[in-house]
Design an enzyme around this catalytic site. Structure first.
Site, mmCIF file in Angstrom:
data_model
loop_
_atom_site.group_PDB
_atom_site.id
_atom_site.type_symbol
_atom_site.label_atom_id
_atom_site.label_comp_id
_atom_site.label_asym_id
_atom_site.label_seq_id
_atom_site.Cartn_x
_atom_site.Cartn_y
_atom_site.Cartn_z
ATOM 1 N N HIS A 10 0.847 -1.200 0.000
ATOM 2 C CA HIS A 10 0.000 0.000 0.000
ATOM 3 C C HIS A 10 0.881 1.248 0.000
ATOM 4 O O HIS A 10 0.633 2.196 -0.747
ATOM 5 C CB HIS A 10 -0.914 0.013 1.223
ATOM 6 C CG HIS A 10 -1.863 -1.143 1.279
ATOM 7 N ND1 HIS A 10 -2.699 -1.455 0.236
ATOM 8 C CD2 HIS A 10 -2.104 -2.063 2.252
ATOM 9 C CE1 HIS A 10 -3.426 -2.514 0.562
ATOM 10 N NE2 HIS A 10 -3.072 -2.905 1.768
ATOM 11 N N CYS A 42 -6.978 -7.292 4.394
ATOM 12 C CA CYS A 42 -7.995 -7.227 5.450
ATOM 13 C C CYS A 42 -9.302 -7.876 5.021
ATOM 14 O O CYS A 42 -10.181 -8.125 5.852
ATOM 15 C CB CYS A 42 -8.245 -5.774 5.862
ATOM 16 S SG CYS A 42 -8.640 -4.687 4.479
#
Length: 445
Positions: A10, A42
């Site tokens: 990310h 996630c």
């Protein structure tokens, strides 16, 4: 300006995009060992539980979309050597085996984190699964529809979500953790006890306060041994936690003992022209006013953006983090920011806390539901350092409100008098965020 970004995490993706936005003429090279970028890990438990519309939507960028933005993507490429002072890299194409050396003006380290995997007997069995990346997600998705039982090791957010999703899909689940309660590092006892009751109600076997010692393949399954017992299931899943993936840079930049790379407020390391962000780096933790290691995607995204803004000169300083996070288990939403009283003690903050429970909106409404709210503050200064909220109602934005309060060093007195609207569809005349702050005032007197 020629920039090397090591790792398409990310932080790596947002670093590359922001550098390109700030410096359109920059030559940006991203090096990634895998063949995907920007995977939202996630969502693994949600995918396993059939709550994902399409796994392809678990990526917000692709190598192709990055390339269209003018970023050179070196996929399936491993950086073998990094001389940070010289800005010199040696990297290997994993398909062809070809090695290349190149020099750069700037280097950005976004190598992310690695799953903690202790060197225990049997841990590399095909029946013991990791839960970190896209490959792990695919492996789990293939096997979980066919299994009848699973052992989940680690009762943090990842393990907690996996155990919940497996149990609501009819699997017999055993949840093991070395601490004495679930989500022990994320919640106080009064919240974790509610989740523990929910696990038990859904048939999850909680085996807490014990350490795994070995794994053993058995017929059609795996046996997990701990210092207190033995447990059998079709598979075992590891969700123990993460460490910085920074071994390549040891001895070249300042690091914490765990390997997290230290940066200044502009995301620059101790080596000029070398930046670090995301799970590979430290964060400034506002509740303690100290640098710490807190691997969260939200931290990684913001730090990546800051790398882009500061790559050429110091422009925008890092505002720090409150490590705000949330989880939903068995339709119970939990959102928290900053410290609990227990974690404050561990971090050396002399803190107090208070917890209240009240309906989120007036009882004259045809329906309402309770909210459990907790607030933690530093004694003496009365500075807010943490909060937590739990309800079947969506309380997620309450944690964001208190996160902002912590960042701005607000006191319990200021939060108690902050203007929040009243409308019966949405809340009480005194919003529960104000209400818990008022309770804190009363306790602090």
């Amino acid at each position: 300006m020629k920039v090397a970004i090591i790792g398409a995490t990310h932080a790596g993706v947002f670093s590359a995009k922001q550098i390109k936005a700030e410096h359109p003429d920059a030559e940006i090279h991203v090096f990634e060992k895998n063949d995907t970028v920007s995977f939202l890990s996630c969502g693994i438990a949600l995918w396993i539980g059939d709550h994902v519309s399409s796994p392809n939507k678990m990526f917000y960028e692709s190598p192709e979309s990055m390339a269209k933005q003018g970023i050179t993507m070196h996929m399936n490429t491993e950086v073998l050597e990094a001389k940070l002072v010289d800005k010199h890299l040696v990297y290997k194409d994993l398909a062809s085996g070809e090695e290349t050396a190149a020099d750069f003006d700037k280097i950005v380290i976004t190598t992310g984190s690695k799953a903690i995997k202790p060197n225990l007997p049997g841990i590399h069995s095909d029946r013991v699964f990791d839960s970190k990346n896209w490959k792990n997600a695919n492996d789990l998705k293939k096997v979980t529809p066919e299994i009848k039982s699973a052992i989940v090791i680690g009762a943090g957010y990842i393990g907690a979500e996996l155990a919940e999703q497996l149990s609501v899909n009819g699997k017999k689940v055993t949840l093991i953790d070395g601490l004495d309660r679930v989500l022990a590092k994320n919640t106080s006892d009064e919240f974790s006890s509610v989740f523990e009751e929910a696990y038990k109600k859904h048939g999850v076997q909680l085996e807490l306060n014990q350490m795994v010692s070995s794994f053993e393949d058995i017929e059609n399954g795996v046996k997990v041994k701990t210092d207190k017992g033995e447990y059998e299931a079709d598979i075992a899943i590891l969700g123990i936690g993460f460490l910085p993936n920074t071994g390549l840079f040891q001895g070249q930049v300042n690091m914490l003992k765990n390997g997290a790379i230290e940066t200044n407020e502009y995301m620059e390391t101790s080596v000029p022209g070398v930046f670090a962000a995301g799970d590979a780096a430290t964060v400034f933790y506002n509740p303690t006013q100290k640098y710490d290691y807190i691997p969260l995607a939200t931290n990684a995204v913001r730090q990546g953006v800051l790398v882009g803004k500061n790559i050429e000169k110091n422009t925008v300083a890092y505002q720090g983090t409150q490590a705000t996070s949330a989880v939903e288990l068995y339709e119970l939403a939990y959102a928290a920011t900053g410290l609990t009283k227990e974690s404050a003690k561990i971090k050396g903050v002399d803190a107090e806390s208070v917890t209240i429970e009240e309906d989120y909106r007036p009882d004259f409404m045809l329906s309402t539901t309770p909210v459990k709210a907790s607030l933690t503050w530093e004694k003496g200064s009365r500075r807010i350092v943490g909060a937590a909220f739990m309800s079947k109602h969506d309380i997620s934005q309450a944690a964001n409100v208190v996160s902002l309060a912590i960042e701005n060093k607000m006191t319990i007195d200021q939060l108690a008098m902050t203007d929040f609207f009243f409308q019966p569809n949405f809340g009480q005349p005194i919003n529960y965020v104000s209400s818990v702050a008022m309770a804190a005032q009363a306790k602090a007197e």
